[in-house]
Scaffold this motif. Sequence first.
Motif, PDB file in Angstrom:
ATOM      1  N   LEU A  31     -10.741  10.722  16.735  1.00 35.28           N
ATOM      2  CA  LEU A  31     -11.263  12.075  16.935  1.00 35.28           C
ATOM      3  C   LEU A  31     -11.051  12.924  15.681  1.00 35.28           C
ATOM      4  CD1 LEU A  31     -10.104  12.780  20.599  1.00 35.28           C
ATOM      5  CD2 LEU A  31     -12.439  12.357  19.805  1.00 35.28           C
ATOM      6  N   MET A  32      -9.923  12.692  15.008  1.00 35.16           N
ATOM      7  CA  MET A  32      -9.652  13.406  13.764  1.00 35.16           C
ATOM      8  C   MET A  32     -10.693  13.060  12.703  1.00 35.16           C
ATOM      9  SD  MET A  32      -7.535  15.598  12.324  1.00 35.16           S
ATOM     10  CE  MET A  32      -5.907  15.508  13.066  1.00 35.16           C
ATOM     11  N   MET A  33     -11.080  11.796  12.630  1.00 38.31           N
ATOM     12  CA  MET A  33     -12.086  11.382  11.658  1.00 38.31           C
ATOM     13  C   MET A  33     -13.448  11.990  11.976  1.00 38.31           C
ATOM     14  SD  MET A  33     -10.801   9.727   9.202  1.00 38.31           S
ATOM     15  CE  MET A  33     -12.374   9.294   8.459  1.00 38.31           C
ATOM     16  N   VAL A  34     -13.779  12.122  13.254  1.00 36.83           N
ATOM     17  CA  VAL A  34     -15.035  12.766  13.645  1.00 36.83           C
ATOM     18  C   VAL A  34     -15.022  14.226  13.204  1.00 36.83           C
ATOM     19  CG1 VAL A  34     -16.444  13.521  15.594  1.00 36.83           C
ATOM     20  CG2 VAL A  34     -15.463  11.220  15.582  1.00 36.83           C
ATOM     21  N   ALA A  35     -13.907  14.910  13.458  1.00 37.54           N
ATOM     22  CA  ALA A  35     -13.784  16.313  13.035  1.00 37.54           C
ATOM     23  C   ALA A  35     -13.901  16.432  11.527  1.00 37.54           C
ATOM     24  CB  ALA A  35     -12.450  16.883  13.516  1.00 37.54           C
ATOM     25  N   CYS A  36     -13.343  15.459  10.813  1.00 38.18           N
ATOM     26  CA  CYS A  36     -13.394  15.461   9.353  1.00 38.18           C
ATOM     27  C   CYS A  36     -14.835  15.395   8.850  1.00 38.18           C
ATOM     28  CB  CYS A  36     -12.585  14.279   8.821  1.00 38.18           C
ATOM     29  SG  CYS A  36     -12.497  14.171   7.021  1.00 38.18           S
TER      30      CYS A  36
ATOM     31  N   ASP B 124     -15.217  21.122   4.423  1.00 37.56           N
ATOM     32  CA  ASP B 124     -13.986  20.647   3.785  1.00 37.56           C
ATOM     33  C   ASP B 124     -12.789  21.576   3.954  1.00 37.56           C
ATOM     34  OD1 ASP B 124     -15.688  18.688   2.993  1.00 37.56           O
ATOM     35  OD2 ASP B 124     -15.151  18.753   0.875  1.00 37.56           O
ATOM     36  N   LYS B 125     -12.858  22.760   3.364  1.00 32.96           N
ATOM     37  CA  LYS B 125     -11.716  23.659   3.348  1.00 32.96           C
ATOM     38  C   LYS B 125     -11.343  24.105   4.755  1.00 32.96           C
ATOM     39  CE  LYS B 125     -12.154  25.398  -1.372  1.00 32.96           C
ATOM     40  NZ  LYS B 125     -12.300  26.600  -2.225  1.00 32.96           N
ATOM     41  N   ALA B 126     -12.342  24.357   5.589  1.00 34.63           N
ATOM     42  CA  ALA B 126     -12.068  24.787   6.961  1.00 34.63           C
ATOM     43  C   ALA B 126     -11.337  23.697   7.733  1.00 34.63           C
ATOM     44  CB  ALA B 126     -13.372  25.139   7.670  1.00 34.63           C
TER      45      ALA B 126
ATOM     46  N   ARG C 103      -7.688  23.429   6.408  1.00 31.61           N
ATOM     47  CA  ARG C 103      -6.906  24.584   6.863  1.00 31.61           C
ATOM     48  C   ARG C 103      -6.613  24.500   8.359  1.00 31.61           C
ATOM     49  NH1 ARG C 103     -10.383  28.620   3.068  1.00 31.61           N
ATOM     50  NH2 ARG C 103      -9.005  28.555   1.246  1.00 31.61           N
ATOM     51  N   TRP C 104      -7.555  23.987   9.127  1.00 30.42           N
ATOM     52  CA  TRP C 104      -7.364  23.816  10.567  1.00 30.42           C
ATOM     53  C   TRP C 104      -6.200  22.859  10.832  1.00 30.42           C
ATOM     54  CZ3 TRP C 104      -8.437  19.143  13.299  1.00 30.42           C
ATOM     55  CH2 TRP C 104      -8.232  19.236  14.683  1.00 30.42           C
ATOM     56  N   ILE C 105      -6.128  21.770  10.088  1.00 33.52           N
ATOM     57  CA  ILE C 105      -5.028  20.818  10.241  1.00 33.52           C
ATOM     58  C   ILE C 105      -3.696  21.509   9.969  1.00 33.52           C
ATOM     59  CG2 ILE C 105      -3.930  18.741   9.312  1.00 33.52           C
ATOM     60  CD1 ILE C 105      -6.709  17.687   8.688  1.00 33.52           C
TER      61      ILE C 105
ATOM     62  N   LEU D 102      -5.180  20.870   0.361  1.00 32.87           N
ATOM     63  CA  LEU D 102      -6.245  21.275  -0.549  1.00 32.87           C
ATOM     64  C   LEU D 102      -6.118  20.572  -1.901  1.00 32.87           C
ATOM     65  CD1 LEU D 102      -6.488  25.090   0.280  1.00 32.87           C
ATOM     66  CD2 LEU D 102      -8.150  23.319   0.859  1.00 32.87           C
ATOM     67  N   LYS D 103      -4.876  20.379  -2.360  1.00 38.04           N
ATOM     68  CA  LYS D 103      -4.664  19.623  -3.601  1.00 38.04           C
ATOM     69  C   LYS D 103      -5.069  18.163  -3.416  1.00 38.04           C
ATOM     70  CE  LYS D 103      -0.878  22.351  -5.592  1.00 38.04           C
ATOM     71  NZ  LYS D 103       0.575  22.351  -5.934  1.00 38.04           N
ATOM     72  N   MET D 104      -4.783  17.650  -2.263  1.00 36.36           N
ATOM     73  CA  MET D 104      -5.109  16.257  -1.940  1.00 36.36           C
ATOM     74  C   MET D 104      -6.614  16.048  -1.911  1.00 36.36           C
ATOM     75  SD  MET D 104      -3.953  14.255   1.517  1.00 36.36           S
ATOM     76  CE  MET D 104      -4.020  12.475   1.643  1.00 36.36           C
ATOM     77  N   GLY D 105      -7.321  16.932  -1.211  1.00 34.33           N
ATOM     78  CA  GLY D 105      -8.770  16.832  -1.112  1.00 34.33           C
ATOM     79  C   GLY D 105      -9.229  15.994   0.060  1.00 34.33           C
ATOM     80  N   ARG D 106     -10.430  16.269   0.508  1.00 34.13           N
ATOM     81  CA  ARG D 106     -10.974  15.618   1.698  1.00 34.13           C
ATOM     82  C   ARG D 106     -11.091  14.101   1.538  1.00 34.13           C
ATOM     83  NH1 ARG D 106     -14.939  18.293   5.192  1.00 34.13           N
ATOM     84  NH2 ARG D 106     -15.666  16.843   6.791  1.00 34.13           N
ATOM     85  N   LYS D 107     -11.552  13.633   0.358  1.00 33.92           N
ATOM     86  CA  LYS D 107     -11.791  12.200   0.185  1.00 33.92           C
ATOM     87  C   LYS D 107     -10.491  11.418   0.296  1.00 33.92           C
ATOM     88  CE  LYS D 107     -14.661   8.859  -0.449  1.00 33.92           C
ATOM     89  NZ  LYS D 107     -15.697   8.573   0.564  1.00 33.92           N
ATOM     90  N   GLN D 108      -9.438  11.895  -0.353  1.00 34.56           N
ATOM     91  CA  GLN D 108      -8.158  11.215  -0.259  1.00 34.56           C
ATOM     92  C   GLN D 108      -7.626  11.246   1.178  1.00 34.56           C
ATOM     93  OE1 GLN D 108      -6.468   9.526  -2.979  1.00 34.56           O
ATOM     94  NE2 GLN D 108      -8.598   9.730  -3.603  1.00 34.56           N
ATOM     95  N   PHE D 109      -7.847  12.371   1.846  1.00 34.60           N
ATOM     96  CA  PHE D 109      -7.416  12.480   3.239  1.00 34.60           C
ATOM     97  C   PHE D 109      -8.133  11.448   4.099  1.00 34.60           C
ATOM     98  CE2 PHE D 109      -7.671  14.120   7.554  1.00 34.60           C
ATOM     99  CZ  PHE D 109      -6.361  14.511   7.797  1.00 34.60           C
ATOM    100  N   GLU D 110      -9.424  11.263   3.866  1.00 38.09           N
ATOM    101  CA  GLU D 110     -10.194  10.265   4.623  1.00 38.09           C
ATOM    102  C   GLU D 110      -9.648   8.868   4.389  1.00 38.09           C
ATOM    103  OE1 GLU D 110     -14.417  10.313   4.267  1.00 38.09           O
ATOM    104  OE2 GLU D 110     -14.569  12.472   4.514  1.00 38.09           O
ATOM    105  N   TYR D 111      -9.324   8.544   3.150  1.00 41.47           N
ATOM    106  CA  TYR D 111      -8.776   7.222   2.849  1.00 41.47           C
ATOM    107  C   TYR D 111      -7.462   6.993   3.598  1.00 41.47           C
ATOM    108  CZ  TYR D 111     -12.032   6.203  -1.010  1.00 41.47           C
ATOM    109  OH  TYR D 111     -13.148   5.924  -1.762  1.00 41.47           O
TER     110      TYR D 111
END
Length: 210
Positions: A115-120, A125-127, A130-132, A151-160
């Motif tokens: 479910l987290m990946m779907v939300a992602c 991105d920023k929203a 910040r929600w997390i 935010l330093k990490m970034g969405r792509k790294q978070f997805e990985y």
Amino acid sequence: MIVFTHGAGLDHHMFDAQVSAFNNRYRILIWDMAGHGRSVRLNSAFEYTKMGDCLIKLLEEIGAAKAMLAGQSLGSWVSQYAAYKYPERVSAIVSIGGTPLHQGVGRAFMLIQRLMMVACKIIPDKAFLRWIARTRAVTLEAQLYFEESLLKMGRKQFEYVWKGMLKANAGIPEAPRQPLLITLGEHESTKMLHRISAEWHAGTPGSRYQ
């Protein structure tokens, strides 16, 4: 010696307060897992097993024969894996908001991750980041730190990292045998985690739960 391993989306600064509290009594190691903080960037799914191997290599680099491993959430998995694979290098485990790796992560947990990946995918991105931060931390100070780290990490790294956690359902064949302290924050909202932690403690002779 104590090694502190942060959770998903965070970095070594997560344990600043603990370092200040313990550094005059213990040798302390804090570090950033791949994809986090100042560590190398990921170009494929995160693997907690590789991070367990890296943790032991770090001990070798600094000449530490043995250490107590304290890890939060994902960091708890890394600590448990390292303790299982390298039992002679680990004196004890402190799991902070973690789950027992030898039991697998469970279907309910995997559903939450999916479910987290779907939300992602659907939230900007920023929203999303910040929600997390707002939903995973209680105090304003902790929320701001979590948000900055994400935010330093970034969405792509978070997805990985999250994709890697989705692949982690195999766990380890058996529980590590080192002394175990299971801790859970008093504001932890996930009832499932309270149940899992209590069962983990009940099934582990000599463990402590607080």
